[in-house]
Design an enzyme around this catalytic site. Structure first.
Site, PDB file in Angstrom:
ATOM      1  N   VAL A   1      81.245   4.863  -1.510  1.00 55.88           N
ATOM      2  CA  VAL A   1      81.169   4.853  -0.095  1.00 55.88           C
ATOM      3  C   VAL A   1      80.347   3.661   0.649  1.00 55.88           C
ATOM      4  O   VAL A   1      80.471   3.963   1.805  1.00 55.88           O
ATOM      5  CB  VAL A   1      80.636   6.401   0.382  1.00 55.88           C
ATOM      6  CG1 VAL A   1      81.534   7.445  -0.222  1.00 55.88           C
ATOM      7  CG2 VAL A   1      79.104   6.507  -0.170  1.00 55.88           C
ATOM      8  N   LYS A   2      79.946   3.166  -0.001  1.00 54.60           N
ATOM      9  CA  LYS A   2      78.914   2.002   0.406  1.00 54.60           C
ATOM     10  C   LYS A   2      79.809   0.709   0.768  1.00 54.60           C
ATOM     11  O   LYS A   2      81.286   0.751   0.812  1.00 54.60           O
ATOM     12  CB  LYS A   2      77.874   1.558  -0.478  1.00 54.60           C
ATOM     13  CG  LYS A   2      77.064   2.520  -1.116  1.00 54.60           C
ATOM     14  CD  LYS A   2      76.015   3.058   0.136  1.00 54.60           C
ATOM     15  CE  LYS A   2      75.364   4.197  -0.169  1.00 54.60           C
ATOM     16  NZ  LYS A   2      74.484   4.286  -1.199  1.00 54.60           N
ATOM     17  N   GLN A   3      79.300  -0.295   1.533  1.00 58.34           N
ATOM     18  CA  GLN A   3      80.183  -1.562   2.041  1.00 58.34           C
ATOM     19  C   GLN A   3      80.928  -1.963   0.862  1.00 58.34           C
ATOM     20  O   GLN A   3      81.721  -2.709   1.192  1.00 58.34           O
ATOM     21  CB  GLN A   3      79.182  -2.574   2.717  1.00 58.34           C
ATOM     22  CG  GLN A   3      78.411  -1.952   3.965  1.00 58.34           C
ATOM     23  CD  GLN A   3      77.289  -1.177   3.865  1.00 58.34           C
ATOM     24  OE1 GLN A   3      76.899  -0.769   2.896  1.00 58.34           O
ATOM     25  NE2 GLN A   3      76.359  -0.891   4.830  1.00 58.34           N
TER      26      GLN A   3
ATOM     27  N   SER B   1      72.848  -0.298  -3.260  1.00 56.50           N
ATOM     28  CA  SER B   1      73.470   0.336  -3.956  1.00 56.50           C
ATOM     29  C   SER B   1      74.907   0.201  -3.745  1.00 56.50           C
ATOM     30  O   SER B   1      75.288  -0.275  -2.699  1.00 56.50           O
ATOM     31  CB  SER B   1      73.329   2.029  -3.481  1.00 56.50           C
ATOM     32  OG  SER B   1      74.525   2.888  -4.088  1.00 56.50           O
TER      33      SER B   1
ATOM     34  N   HIS C   1      77.527   2.056  -4.850  1.00 58.99           N
ATOM     35  CA  HIS C   1      78.370   3.628  -4.975  1.00 58.99           C
ATOM     36  C   HIS C   1      79.618   3.273  -4.063  1.00 58.99           C
ATOM     37  O   HIS C   1      79.727   2.360  -2.950  1.00 58.99           O
ATOM     38  CB  HIS C   1      77.472   4.623  -4.326  1.00 58.99           C
ATOM     39  CG  HIS C   1      78.319   5.999  -4.459  1.00 58.99           C
ATOM     40  ND1 HIS C   1      79.123   6.346  -3.456  1.00 58.99           N
ATOM     41  CD2 HIS C   1      78.073   6.894  -5.278  1.00 58.99           C
ATOM     42  CE1 HIS C   1      79.760   7.723  -3.899  1.00 58.99           C
ATOM     43  NE2 HIS C   1      78.924   7.992  -4.884  1.00 58.99           N
TER      44      HIS C   1
END
Length: 380
Positions: A187-189, A183, A185
């Site tokens: 807030v991901k890495q 993913s 999104h």
């Protein structure tokens, strides 16, 4: 307790966008292709190369990629798929999208990853696949999961929406299951705004992944333009799950920074680990010695979690909770007949876990404040 009323709010997660990212997106906006163009393929190839996988198929988001992955694996109506209950609802919702049944497995009490010892008792003649979820960014025990899948002739899907850049037994996430899903999104890495990717070494699965995201149609308009042909056929009931060139350009730019993002996340986690070392009240999750953690989330157990959560939020610390066990959601209890007591380890953990801020823009001063406010909240 220090006065934090005038200090900025610290979110638990946040994207990092710089001028290179903005320039990459603007370049596409000025180009001929906004979607189904060359940047999509370039991004897919770059992610596949980063992970060491043969194929990558981009999707509109991680949930869509999970849906496509289960379709590619041949999951059909009334099949059963084993999935851990401590995950975002998308992991099991994607099973329902295909008319199949998610069967919830409990988690390991130390890592909160799917517990391999709990899986075999759940296998029936209807079981067709296992989904392992790399909770918080730590890869599952993929050796154990591979052994169970091989023994029972089951498909293995890695929900690695938390763990791009992670490894297990020195093998990169993206190569540890039949299909792996990411993913992107915010807030991901790394982020594409919204976005997802499915990776596989199977030519057959790759073809089905690409078919599913484009209405089940055998060619897209760029391929038809290239060959000078108009003809296409709908072979399967697919969906419009495509990623755009705009998003792919952002993803390509972000991917170049991913090693730095991961390095910073691991440094932040190490700071927290040391700050909570020996604490009787703050218990971080354990890390498997065979795993290289990608740290999407930093999760700890605390006493009286709901009170601690409220105090932290009042003090400007954007903590969160990941997750309500899926089998406890009203929809699942009402429509799937799940009940309290089904997965006792996950249920016990849910009452104690809290997610602390972890993202690239955090400073050491921010970390000091988070640690201080958490310890003060527990004292209070």
């Amino acid at each position: 307790m220090s006065d934090s009323s005038s200090l900025p709010f610290i979110p638990y997660g946040k994207q990092w966008i710089d001028e290179d990212d903005i320039s990459a997106v603007v370049e596409v906006l000025r180009s001929d292709w906004l979607t189904t163009g060359p940047k999509v393929t370039e991004f897919e190839n770059a992610v596949a190369a980063f992970c060491g996988a043969k194929h990558a198929a981009s999707y509109a988001n991680g949930t869509a990629a999970l849906h496509g992955a289960l379709f590619a694996l041949g999951i059909k109506k009334d099949d059963e798929v084993i999935v851990p209950t401590l995950t975002f609802a998308a992991s099991s919702n994607a099973v329902l999208f295909l008319g199949a049944k998610p069967v919830f497995a409990d988690v390991d009490p130390d890592t909160l990853l799917i517990d391999p010892k709990k899986i075999e008792a759940l296998i029936t003649p209807k079981t067709k696949a296992i989904i392992g979820v790399d909770y918080a960014g730590q890869p599952c025990d993929w050796v154990a999961l591979q052994a169970i899948a091989k023994k029972h002739k089951l498909k293995l899907l890695a929900d690695a929406c938390h763990s791009i850049g992670g490894e297990f037994n020195s093998k990169k996430v993206g190569t540890l299951a039949d299909i792996t899903v990411f993913s992107f999104h915010p807030v991901k890495q790394l982020t594409t705004g919204e976005g997802g990717m499915a990776l596989t070494d199977s030519d057959e699965y790759a073809e089905r992944l690409r078919l599913f995201r484009g209405h089940g149609i055998t060619s897209d308009h760029r391929q038809r333009e290239k060959t000078g042909a108009w003809f296409y056929e709908m072979q399967e009931l697919g969906y419009n799950y495509r990623l755009t060139d705009i998003q792919s350009a952002l993803g390509l730019s972000q991917l170049k920074k991913l090693p730095a993002f991961l390095k910073k996340r691991r440094e932040l986690a190490k700071y927290y680990d040391q700050a909570f070392l020996g604490s009787e009240d703050i218990k971080p999750l354990k890390t498997d010695k065979n795993a290289l953690h990608a740290y999407h989330l930093y999760v700890v157990r605390v006493p009286e979690r709901d009170k601690v959560f409220k105090i932290l939020r009042e003090r400007g610390i954007g903590c969160n909770v990941h997750y309500i066990p899926v089998h406890l959601h009203p929809y699942y209890q009402r429509e799937q007949g799940t009940k309290i007591g089904l997965c006792p380890v996950a249920e016990e953990a849910y009452g104690k876990i809290i997610t602390l801020p972890l993202h690239y823009s955090l400073s050491e001063k921010d970390l000091e404040r988070v640690v201080c406010e958490l310890k003060n909240a527990i004292k209070a």
